[in-house]
Design a protein around this motif. Structure first.
Motif, PDB file in Angstrom:
ATOM      1  N   GLN A   1       0.835  -1.193   0.000  1.00 42.63           N
ATOM      2  CA  GLN A   1       0.000   0.000   0.000  1.00 42.63           C
ATOM      3  C   GLN A   1       0.889   1.270   0.000  1.00 42.63           C
ATOM      4  OE1 GLN A   1      -2.326  -0.640   3.556  1.00 42.63           O
ATOM      5  NE2 GLN A   1      -3.896  -1.798   2.460  1.00 42.63           N
ATOM      6  N   ILE A   2       0.226   2.401  -0.031  1.00 42.65           N
ATOM      7  CA  ILE A   2       0.878   3.739  -0.009  1.00 42.65           C
ATOM      8  C   ILE A   2       1.959   3.779  -1.083  1.00 42.65           C
ATOM      9  CG2 ILE A   2       1.892   5.566   1.417  1.00 42.65           C
ATOM     10  CD1 ILE A   2       0.889   4.163   3.877  1.00 42.65           C
ATOM     11  N   ILE A   3       1.511   3.886  -2.314  1.00 37.95           N
ATOM     12  CA  ILE A   3       2.390   3.872  -3.479  1.00 37.95           C
ATOM     13  C   ILE A   3       2.816   5.308  -3.792  1.00 37.95           C
ATOM     14  CG2 ILE A   3       2.650   3.114  -5.855  1.00 37.95           C
ATOM     15  CD1 ILE A   3       1.954   0.901  -3.728  1.00 37.95           C
ATOM     16  N   ARG A   4       4.149   5.574  -3.719  1.00 37.02           N
ATOM     17  CA  ARG A   4       4.643   6.925  -3.921  1.00 37.02           C
ATOM     18  C   ARG A   4       5.157   7.191  -5.344  1.00 37.02           C
ATOM     19  NH1 ARG A   4       3.174  10.696  -0.416  1.00 37.02           N
ATOM     20  NH2 ARG A   4       4.579  11.871  -1.759  1.00 37.02           N
ATOM     21  N   LYS A   5       5.729   6.170  -6.013  1.00 37.25           N
ATOM     22  CA  LYS A   5       6.256   6.383  -7.346  1.00 37.25           C
ATOM     23  C   LYS A   5       6.236   5.066  -8.116  1.00 37.25           C
ATOM     24  CE  LYS A   5       7.583  10.557  -8.485  1.00 37.25           C
ATOM     25  NZ  LYS A   5       6.603  11.580  -8.170  1.00 37.25           N
ATOM     26  N   ILE A   6       6.125   5.183  -9.460  1.00 38.91           N
ATOM     27  CA  ILE A   6       6.121   4.002 -10.332  1.00 38.91           C
ATOM     28  C   ILE A   6       7.041   4.312 -11.514  1.00 38.91           C
ATOM     29  CG2 ILE A   6       4.722   2.481 -11.775  1.00 38.91           C
ATOM     30  CD1 ILE A   6       2.297   3.316 -10.042  1.00 38.91           C
ATOM     31  N   LYS A   7       7.894   3.347 -11.869  1.00 32.03           N
ATOM     32  CA  LYS A   7       8.814   3.543 -12.979  1.00 32.03           C
ATOM     33  C   LYS A   7       8.942   2.249 -13.774  1.00 32.03           C
ATOM     34  CE  LYS A   7      11.933   5.944 -15.288  1.00 32.03           C
ATOM     35  NZ  LYS A   7      11.573   7.149 -16.055  1.00 32.03           N
ATOM     36  N   GLU A   8       8.771   2.352 -15.103  1.00 30.45           N
ATOM     37  CA  GLU A   8       8.871   1.174 -15.973  1.00 30.45           C
ATOM     38  C   GLU A   8      10.289   1.043 -16.507  1.00 30.45           C
ATOM     39  OE1 GLU A   8       6.673  -0.695 -19.956  1.00 30.45           O
ATOM     40  OE2 GLU A   8       6.453   1.439 -19.448  1.00 30.45           O
ATOM     41  N   ASP A   9      10.773  -0.196 -16.523  1.00 32.81           N
ATOM     42  CA  ASP A   9      12.060  -0.477 -17.156  1.00 32.81           C
ATOM     43  C   ASP A   9      11.819  -0.631 -18.653  1.00 32.81           C
ATOM     44  OD1 ASP A   9      14.405  -1.723 -18.223  1.00 32.81           O
ATOM     45  OD2 ASP A   9      14.954  -2.338 -16.193  1.00 32.81           O
ATOM     46  N   PRO A  10      12.370   0.246 -19.495  1.00 28.71           N
ATOM     47  CA  PRO A  10      12.046   0.192 -20.922  1.00 28.71           C
ATOM     48  C   PRO A  10      12.618  -1.032 -21.628  1.00 28.71           C
ATOM     49  CG  PRO A  10      13.768   1.790 -20.504  1.00 28.71           C
ATOM     50  CD  PRO A  10      13.295   1.334 -19.168  1.00 28.71           C
TER      51      PRO A  10
END
Length: 960
Positions: free
Chosen positions: A412-421
């Motif tokens: 829970q409490i998701i602060r950031k999301i980043k995809e590996d290209p």
């Protein structure tokens, strides 16, 4: 009929609501009675040459410095408290037109010139000075008046026969045409000819409220029926059909050729020559009836309103939204742009919103979102929107939401999301569970338990080499695909609480922390100076499309020049290297949110705050190169106000000096810096944002206080305010008192020495008297008794030889007594005066010439008898005298002797002259003459002995 009425009412309400949603707040900054404006109705505005804004209201005149107002009323010299017009003439004098006449400002005093006293019965609606220096006055009911350079006041109505009474404005073109706007018509005066503009010119018999002539000689006319433009002998009419918000106009201000600001009875209109852009209460205008407008020297546009005081538009940098005009919650936490150019907005409690450029569309839990408390929105490579919330992740795809199940992702409490290209894997930062790598096969968790830096992760970035950078509350963690490395406070971070990471276009990494910003160039972490702020929390660092750096903080948005701030030591360069944008420039709130920033494809910057969002346009920034004004408001010396234009001298106890001043810059009045130096005390220039400086206990000396101001862009004031003064030392430190004390000390020393000498002399004199008394009483008596005994023994039967011996013994005793008498006289301190000496001389003369017929003459007439002689001088002068008299008796047959003695306190002279005819040889070679010379040498006297028909002895000397 009832249902239809309700339907229309509901429709109108919803229509108004839609309009509100589509409106945005603009940076209008308002000042009214709560800050000291005497009345909230502002009729007229003008800025003076010092930079003050003057506001004429229905109740008093106000001077505004950007922070507070100073009021002027009838008690200060106004003819009337109701102000209609303000004007600054070519000599920078402010003229005030009131309900009953005129006054001018001289310093801070109001006076009415004698030449305009005849107008005191009329309302002065406008004041103007033409190119020749003549003053024009428009009245309400008595037409136009002109005051020429000779001081003659004439009625223009009578001179030209003008049919105008209620004159609202007077202006002049560059070729000398005078335009007079009245309620009745518009008049042009040129070379003593009048041309009238009325209904036949398209004015439709409308009342004219004001006229303005721009630098292009276009004549703009505001009426109750819209806007008219007179250009190239043609009149063009604009009204609500062309987009004007209200045909009833009150004011015109020309900013530029295509920016004409209009004050109407429904707000503000900006006219570009073709279209109108309107501003009302929903855009931030405090009151919709606008009476006056003006542009200041910095390019800010000011408006005087009915009921809202004055308001200033400092530009159009920000467009802001909150729950009153479209948002579902004011706490905005993030942004993302989709493939169609829509901006998605994350709110904490109001779900997500999609903005298409005109309207907001809201998505909440009832639409499938897992939670309305949203932290982050991320658009992946497949154009899916990942929405991180307090309760997990929802993915928006094809118009629908789906939620990643708790079984697949129990965090829970998701602060950031980043995809590996490269791999399609997702790195997900959480607030309490570390960082998660989510794959198609499952997830991998990195946290404190397996060696990760900290469980709170705020941001994720991927560099050009494929390394991942994580902002945590324990520092920065870097993952190269195999292992983690760290950057912490030990490596130079200002704080381990890292909130955001930015990869700039030069490959540097920027770390925003709870204690400012740091830049990492791959080798060294350098903290960015905080531009005069303390305890500033940095929530993000980003770059706009022009590579300018922006730092979001808890006090506003900073534009910075990092290289200058990190490397320059020049104060002026450093001041220009940062610029704060906050509420005063239109930012909806000074405190921004962590990572809540986004640069859209159109170049605008979206900023999330705790009170809504602001859309920022960096390309609209107008550099404020106008030097700020600078004025002393008050100088107090030990509580007494003094004139800053004079030089003062103060007593030592008047040493508490307080300076209150103001820098006059209205674009960002809260960001004015001051640099000051007290010459005679401060070693260098000091910086402050305070408007008061105190020196509580100055030492005596000469002082010169200097002050300069810098606006928000680091531009220094054109003048340096200064004040020179001197503080005298206390009287006991002043030269005359020190000299007096020194002289007193010397006098005391001399007195002590003199007293010691006198005391010693007194003691000596007492001793001399004692010795003389003892010699006289003891020795003299004994010798006298011895002489008497010899006489008694001689009367007996003795041999002649014994009698002869006794006779000799008696004679010697008497001779000794006589000699002892001279010694006693010399020793006795009671005989030290010149009178005592002359008395002694006369006694001796009487003794020596007792049986002689020698005439003795004394010359003592000029002698000061009570003046004392030194003992040795007195004794030896007397002995010289005795020897001289003895010579006269023994060796001269003189019949006349003259005795002269004089004493001036410094020199003395003894002169004895006889007329005897004795042998000169016996006198010159006798023992007596040798004794005389010996006595004279003892006291340093010169002695002359010569014969010239007699015999003369002359002894002269001086007292040492």
């Amino acid at each position: 009929m009832c249902y239809r009425t309700i339907f229309i009412a509901v429709f109108l309400f919803l229509a108004g609501l839609v309009h509100t949603v589509q409106s945005q707040y603009l940076p209008f900054r308002t000042y009214s009675i709560e800050l000291g404006l005497s009345e909230s109705v502002a009729h007229t505005l003008v800025q003076d040459n010092r930079g003050y804004i003057w506001v004429g209201t229905g109740f008093g005149l106000n001077r505004f410095d950007g922070n507070s107002f100073k009021q002027f009323y009838e008690s200060d010299g106004l003819p009337n408290n109701r102000i209609h017009s303000l004007f600054q003439d070519q000599n920078q004098t402010i003229w005030v037109g009131t309900e009953t006449g005129l006054s001018i400002l001289l310093g801070d005093s109001l006076v009415t010139p004698e030449e305009v006293l005849p107008l005191n019965n009329y309302s002065i609606l406008d004041i103007y000075q033409d190119l020749d220096g003549n003053y024009w006055f428009g009245t309400d009911g008595n037409g136009v008046w002109r005051l020429d350079s000779a001081g003659d006041l004439i009625s223009i109505d009578e001179k030209y026969g003008l049919p105008v009474e209620r004159v609202r404005a007077i202006r002049q073109t560059s070729n000398g045409e005078i335009w007079i706007a009245s309620r009745e018509m518009l008049v042009k005066l040129y070379e003593d000819e009048a041309e009238y503009f009325r209904g036949d010119h398209g004015f439709l018999d409308l009342r004219i409220r004001t006229v303005e002539i721009d630098e292009f000689d276009r004549v703009w006319i505001a009426t109750t029926g819209g806007l008219f433009l007179y250009e190239n002998d043609e009149i063009t009419h604009f009204d609500y059909q062309h987009g004007l918000n209200d045909n009833r106009l009150h004011s015109i201000t020309v900013e530029d050729y295509d920016r004409i600001w209009l004050g109407t009875e429904s707000g503000i209109s900006l006219f570009n020559g073709d279209n109108f852009r309107n501003f009302t209460g929903s855009d931030g205008v405090p009151a919709v009836i606008i009476y006056a407008s003006m542009m200041d020297t910095e390019g800010n546009i000011w408006f005087g309103t009915l009921g809202g005081g004055i308001t200033v538009l400092t530009g159009e940098l920000f467009e802001s939204y909150d729950i009153d005009n479209g948002l579902t919650n004011n706490v905005v936490t993030g942004f993302e742009e989709d493939s169609e150019g829509n901006i998605w907005i994350a709110t904490y409690g109001g779900g997500v919103l999609r903005y298409d450029g005109e309207n907001f569309t809201v998505f909440r839990e009832q639409d499938g979102l897992i939670d309305d408390k949203v932290y982050v929105i991320y658009n992946d490579s497949r154009n899916r929107l990942w929405i991180g919330t307090r309760d997990g992740i929802s993915i928006y795809e094809n118009g629908q939401f789906r939620t990643i199940s708790e079984e697949d992702f129990p965090f829970q409490i998701i602060r950031k999301i980043k995809e590996d290209p490269e791999t399609g894997e997702f790195w997900i930062a959480t607030y309490s569970d570390g960082v998660i790598k989510l794959t198609d096969q499952g997830y991998v968790q990195y946290h404190l338990g397996n060696g990760f830096l900290h469980n709170t992760v705020m941001d994720i970035k991927r560099d050009e080499d494929g390394n991942y950078w994580f902002a945590t509350y324990g520092g920065v963690a870097i993952f190269d695909g195999h292992e983690f490395t760290e950057i912490t406070i030990a490596d130079g971070l200002p704080s381990n609480g890292v909130i955001h990471i930015h990869m700039d276009h030069n490959g540097n990494r920027w770390f925003s922390t709870f204690n400012g910003v740091a830049r990492y160039d791959g080798e060294q972490v350098r903290r960015l100076p905080e531009a005069g702020q303390t305890e500033t929390i940095s929530y993000f660092t980003i770059q706009d499309n022009d590579d300018r750096f922006w730092v979001g903080t808890n006090v506003g948005l900073y534009n910075i020049q990092p290289d200058v701030l990190l490397n320059s030591v020049i104060v002026e360069e450093r001041l220009r290297a940062f610029r704060l944008y906050n509420r005063n420039q239109g930012l909806i709130a000074n405190e921004l949110n962590a990572g809540a920033s986004f640069v859209a494809s159109d170049g605008s910057m979206w900023l999330g705050t705790v009170e809504g969002l602001s859309r920022f346009w960096p390309d609209r920034i107008r550099e404020n190169e106008a030097a700020p004004g600078l004025e002393f408001e008050e100088i107090l010396v030990s509580g007494r106000e003094v004139n800053p234009n004079r030089k003062y001298q103060f007593n030592h106890d008047q040493n508490f000096v307080q300076f209150t001043y103001t820098g006059l810059s209205y674009e960002a009045p809260d960001q004015i810096f001051y640099q000051y130096k007290m010459h005679g005390l401060d070693e260098g220039w000091q910086m402050t944002r305070e408007r008061t400086i105190r020196y509580p206990s100055l030492s005596p000396g000469e002082y010169h206080f200097e002050l300069r101001a810098y606006n928000a862009n680091g531009v220094m004031s054109a003048r340096t305010a200064d004040f020179g003064f001197k503080i005298f030392p206390p009287f006991y430190f002043q030269w005359w008192f020190v000299l007096l004390i020194l002289l007193l000390f010397v006098a005391i020393v001399l007195f002590s020495i003199r007293y010691f000498r006198v005391s010693k002399q007194v003691d000596i004199e007492r001793m001399r008297v004692q010795i003389a008394s003892d010699l006289h009483d003891d020795v003299g008596s004994s010798l006298t008794e011895l002489a008497l005994q010899t006489d008694f023994l001689q009367a007996g039967e003795l041999s002649d030889e014994v009698k002869q011996t006794l006779k000799q013994l008696g004679a010697h005793s008497r001779k000794i007594v006589n000699s002892l008498d001279d010694i006693v006289w010399s020793i006795d301190a009671r005989n030290d005066t010149a009178g005592d000496l002359t008395d002694r001389m006369q006694d001796y003369v009487n003794q020596m010439f007792v049986n002689s017929e020698v005439e003795v003459l004394y010359n003592f007439d000029q002698l000061r008898m009570d003046e004392k002689l030194p003992v040795d001088v007195k004794e030896n002068v007397y002995l010289i005298f005795k020897e001289s008299i003895n010579n006269v008796v023994k060796h001269s047959n003189a019949t006349k002797v003259q005795i002269t003695f004089s004493f001036s306190g410094k020199t003395y002279e003894l002169k004895i002259v006889d007329n005897g005819t004795g042998l000169n040889g016996s006198r010159k070679s006798g023992q007596g003459l040798r004794n005389i010379k010996m006595r004279a040498e003892r006291i340093g006297s010169s002695v002359d002995i010569y014969s010239n028909g007699g015999f003369t002895v002359k002894a002269t000397g001086s007292i040492k």
